[in-house]
Design a protein around this motif. Structure first.
Motif, PDB file in Angstrom:
ATOM      1  N   LEU A  98      48.393 105.226  53.390  1.00 27.15           N
ATOM      2  CA  LEU A  98      47.446 105.526  54.474  1.00 27.15           C
ATOM      3  C   LEU A  98      47.671 104.608  55.665  1.00 27.15           C
ATOM      4  CD1 LEU A  98      43.851 106.109  53.094  1.00 27.15           C
ATOM      5  CD2 LEU A  98      45.306 107.701  54.305  1.00 27.15           C
ATOM      6  N   ARG A 127      50.613 105.661  57.602  1.00 26.00           N
ATOM      7  CA  ARG A 127      50.327 106.870  58.357  1.00 26.00           C
ATOM      8  C   ARG A 127      49.569 106.550  59.651  1.00 26.00           C
ATOM      9  NH1 ARG A 127      49.594 112.130  56.473  1.00 26.00           N
ATOM     10  NH2 ARG A 127      47.922 113.269  57.484  1.00 26.00           N
ATOM     11  N   TYR A 128      48.503 105.759  59.498  1.00 27.62           N
ATOM     12  CA  TYR A 128      47.686 105.457  60.673  1.00 27.62           C
ATOM     13  C   TYR A 128      48.418 104.526  61.641  1.00 27.62           C
ATOM     14  CZ  TYR A 128      43.546 107.927  59.175  1.00 27.62           C
ATOM     15  OH  TYR A 128      42.659 108.923  58.841  1.00 27.62           O
ATOM     16  N   ARG A 162      50.753 106.682  63.678  1.00 26.39           N
ATOM     17  CA  ARG A 162      50.160 107.699  64.545  1.00 26.39           C
ATOM     18  C   ARG A 162      49.604 107.152  65.852  1.00 26.39           C
ATOM     19  NH1 ARG A 162      46.572 111.826  61.206  1.00 26.39           N
ATOM     20  NH2 ARG A 162      48.168 113.345  60.750  1.00 26.39           N
TER      21      ARG A 162
END
Lengths: 447, 337
Positions: A400, A403-404, A407
């Protein structure tokens, strides 16, 4: 006590404590950067700092989720597996542990909850106070936990009565130099972890974004901030580590010798001190302490040389004026991200395995600290349960985070509503956002 | 000083049961009440701001036990190991469940973590009910304060009845809280659901009393003092009144009453064996009394003042959180969790 029971209990402790430190180090480091960035946002009103606060804050909160979960496992573990330890020194380390749960754990979580849900609800000033309160109480936990840990390393301020240690003088516990040096070393290591993380993630984005891309601004400011803070924190980590090492050579001579790979001297000292030449740190024929120390040191040296070089080059602006330098740096720096974590884990291996076979140095052996009535099967089941849990949560959380981090702030949910970004909306005090929860299309089929 | 310390530990346990009981309860009823997007949104918006502030009560309660009753802590946790393992697993899973649930826009992901939240809530409520009911019964404690549990000690009809009742009471607590904070269609559903939970809780209590009567040991504990009998009456009356309150559409009163019932259960565990903390099947010296489990008197008085000063600070911080998020929510309220 069966040796298997001891071994399984120790493996369980090692797994959870390593996982805990990996998350705690980043939590403490990142929250400090979030505090700085949000304070700058408040003072300058520059929305770039708002973006930065949300971006790093989102990563901080995701990381915190598993930090608290492993913290809970740690807290319960003392009683579950190591009842012999609480029986023997519960009267001493119980005090800092109890204060830790109140001053640090309790307040940190309460304030963090208010900070997360306070976006768009409380005024900017109150919201700023909340992150400060969260950070201060988080840092307090280092204080109390290291106080308890340092007592186990260098027991002071207690008297042994009826086979139990009793707190004689709280001020002696507080005046333990092992605690101050160890605590400062660990704190600065955590701050460095956050710094290297901010540098690495920012560099990763800066390398990919075109020169005229307006998204660069946020990463650039974060990068510059960390480039000033990280060398300082890294320097203090190394400096305090050195001072701590000198102290260990005096307080824990066997560990000190083992760390220099002088195993023969170590066992001679153990023989002199405790009448048992076998009372030396175990693992890998006793070389593990030396190996851990080397790994930790080299990670530190690499981080320091790369980051200090980069920081020095910015003084006259060479860094930014020479595209080739910038390009190389932005390529190298993301690769530094694992280093503070590796250094931290091996640092703790050094500290904790180095004092074996003692759990309370010179007073209580680890094998005597395991809960009575514990069976090897029970210990194995609990090891498998907790190790599976902790490892799978850690991996999920890192996926996670990754991913963040990739992004960017446009996708941060913190301070926004679901996937709906509020960055283009005025962020005024006491305004309740009226956007929906931001459920995705997929949700439709869910009902 | 030991009594004062017990009160402090009691305060933190009460905080956990009453406040975290709300989110445990919402976790339990999620499969029943969280069927639509709006309902789920409303339930998570209702509990979201409090979640992090709630779960720390148990950590601090444990910290207070470590500080004030270090010997008892070792006996308790090591002796009831399986239930504390399930408890800790539950806490970890639920914590990340709340945090992770909305972090990916994938149906599988969200459903997975919602299931985890429910499973974890069952683990938490169940483990607490088991430990509570075991402390109320006589335990196979050996002389050194080691508990030797076996399946036959744990799986008594009384324990099973306690666990089932516990699950229903927690569910009631969560549902009642949801009704106090949610407006709109979801609130109608939560109140309707609470009306069903009330009688179920009452049935559970009756089953607990019936199974308790057949155990001479529970009977002895349950009738040992007027106070304990009074507490038992309060449990029944509390549930009945909570149900009546729900029928009269007064969720605030119902929530207050289910909170009282949870506090009452804690007091029953505490006073059921007073002045012992734990009673051995053999009785006599193997019993763990309060003073045996406590820290040295010197420690208690060293720790007492910092703790006495800090408790109001902690309560103040919590009060701020409650005040900040006292507004009503519905399915469209933004929520991070």
């Amino acid at each position: 006590m069966s040796p298997d029971t001891v071994l399984f209990s120790r493996f369980q402790f090692a797994t959870t404590v390593v996982a805990h430190w990996l998350f705690v180090a980043l939590t403490l480091g990142l929250v400090t950067y979030v505090v700085i960035l949000q304070t700058m946002w408040y003072r300058t009103g520059n929305p770039v700092y708002g973006k930065a606060t949300r971006f790093w804050g989102q990563l901080y909160v995701i990381n915190y989720a598993v930090g608290i979960a492993t913290g809970i496992v740690m807290e319960f573990q003392f009683g579950l597996n190591w009842a012999g330890l609480t029986h023997f020194v519960g009267n001493v380390i119980g005090t800092p542990m109890a204060l830790e749960t109140m001053i640090a754990f309790f307040l940190e979580s309460t304030f963090l909850g208010m900070w997360i849900f306070g976006w768009n609800i409380v005024s900017r000033r109150v919201h700023l106070y909340l992150i400060w309160a969260t950070a201060i109480s988080a840092w307090f936990s280092v204080f109390w936990v290291l106080m308890a840990n340092s007592f186990l390393q260098n027991p002071v301020g207690h008297v042994v009565e009826n086979g139990r240690a009793v707190l004689g003088n709280f001020w002696e516990l507080l005046g333990n130099w092992n605690f101050w040096l160890g605590g400062f070393h660990a704190s600065m290591a955590a701050l460095s972890t956050g710094g290297v993380f901010v540098l690495g993630v920012s560099a990763w984005h800066l390398r990919r974004l075109a020169k005229d891309d307006e998204r660069r601004e946020m990463y650039l400011r974060s990068f510059k901030l960390a480039l000033y803070v990280a060398p300082v924190s890294l320097f203090w980590t190394a400096f305090m580590g050195g001072r701590l090492f000198d102290l260990i050579k005096k307080e824990q001579p066997v560990k000190g010798q083992a760390a220099n790979d002088h195993l023969d001297i170590a066992s001679r000292l153990a023989q002199e001190q405790w009448g048992n030449a076998g009372y030396v740190p175990p693992v890998a024929g006793g070389h593990f302490i030396y190996i851990s120390d080397e790994i930790m040191t080299w990670c530190g040296i690499i981080m320091l040389s790369v980051i200090v070089t980069a920081a020095l080059m910015t003084i006259k602006g060479w860094f930014w004026r020479t595209p080739v330098v910038e390009k190389i740096a932005m390529r190298i720096i993301p690769w530094l991200i694992p280093l503070p974590f590796i250094a931290g884990v091996f640092g703790w291996f050094f500290r904790e395995i180095g004092r074996q076979p003692w759990v309370v140095y010179g007073l209580l052996r680890t094998e005597d600290a395991v809960s009575p009535g514990r069976t090897p099967t029970g210990a194995l089941i609990s090891l498998v349960v907790f190790a599976t849990l902790v490892v799978s949560l850690a991996v999920t959380d890192w996926l996670l985070l990754n991913r963040y981090a990739r992004r960017g702030p446009e996708f941060a949910q913190l301070g926004g509503d679901g996937q709906q970004s509020i960055l283009d909306v005025d962020w005024s005090p006491n305004r309740r956002s009226d956007e929906g929860e931001g459920e995705t299309v997929l949700e439709g089929s869910y009902q | 000083m030991q009594t004062a310390w017990l009160v402090i530990v009691g305060i933190f346990f009460t905080g956990y049961l009453v406040l975290e009981g709300r989110s445990i309860g919402i976790g339990l009823v999620l499969p029943f009440l969280g069927r639509t997007k709006e309902d789920r949104g409303a339930l998570f918006a209702a509990i979201g701001p409090f979640f992090l502030a709630n779960e720390v009560w148990i950590i601090t309660a444990l910290g207070m036990i470590v500080g004030g009753f270090p010997l008892f802590e070792g006996t308790l946790l090591a002796g009831f190991m399986p239930f504390f393992v399930t408890f800790v697993v539950g806490m970890a899973l639920r914590g990340v469940g709340f945090q992770f649930r909305r972090r990916r826009e994938s149906l599988f992901w969200r459903r997975f973590w919602e299931t985890m939240i429910t499973v974890a809530s069952v683990l938490l409520a169940g483990s607490m009910a088991i430990v509570g009911s075991l402390l109320f019964q006589a335990l196979p404690v050996s002389g050194e304060g080691v508990i030797h549990l076996s399946a036959s000690t744990v799986l008594t009809p009384f324990t099973i009845a306690c666990v089932l009742t516990g699950l229903v009471v927690f569910a009631l607590q969560g549902t009642n809280f949801a009704s106090t904070r949610i407006v709109g269609p979801t609130a109608t559903k939560t109140i309707a659901f609470a009306k069903k939970l009330g009688p179920a809780a009452l049935l559970g209590l009756i089953a607990t009393f019936l199974t308790g009567i057949f155990s001479s040991d529970v009977r002895a504990a349950a009738s040992q003092s007027a106070l304990v009998i009074g507490l038992e009456v309060v449990a029944v009356v509390g549930i009945v009144l909570a149900d009546l309150a729900n029928w009269r559409d007064a969720p605030r009163a119902a929530f207050a009453l289910s909170s009282v019932v949870l506090l009452d259960a804690l007091l029953l565990v505490g006073f059921g064996r007073y002045p012992n903390l734990m009673v051995a099947t053999g009785g006599g010296s193997a019993n763990v009394t309060i003073s045996e489990g406590a820290a040295e008197p010197g420690i208690l008085s060293t720790l007492f003042w910092p703790v006495a000063i800090l408790v109001p600070v902690l309560l103040g911080a919590q009060y701020l959180a409650w005040r900040l998020y006292r507004t009503r929510v519905d399915g469209t309220t933004p929520s991070y969790f």
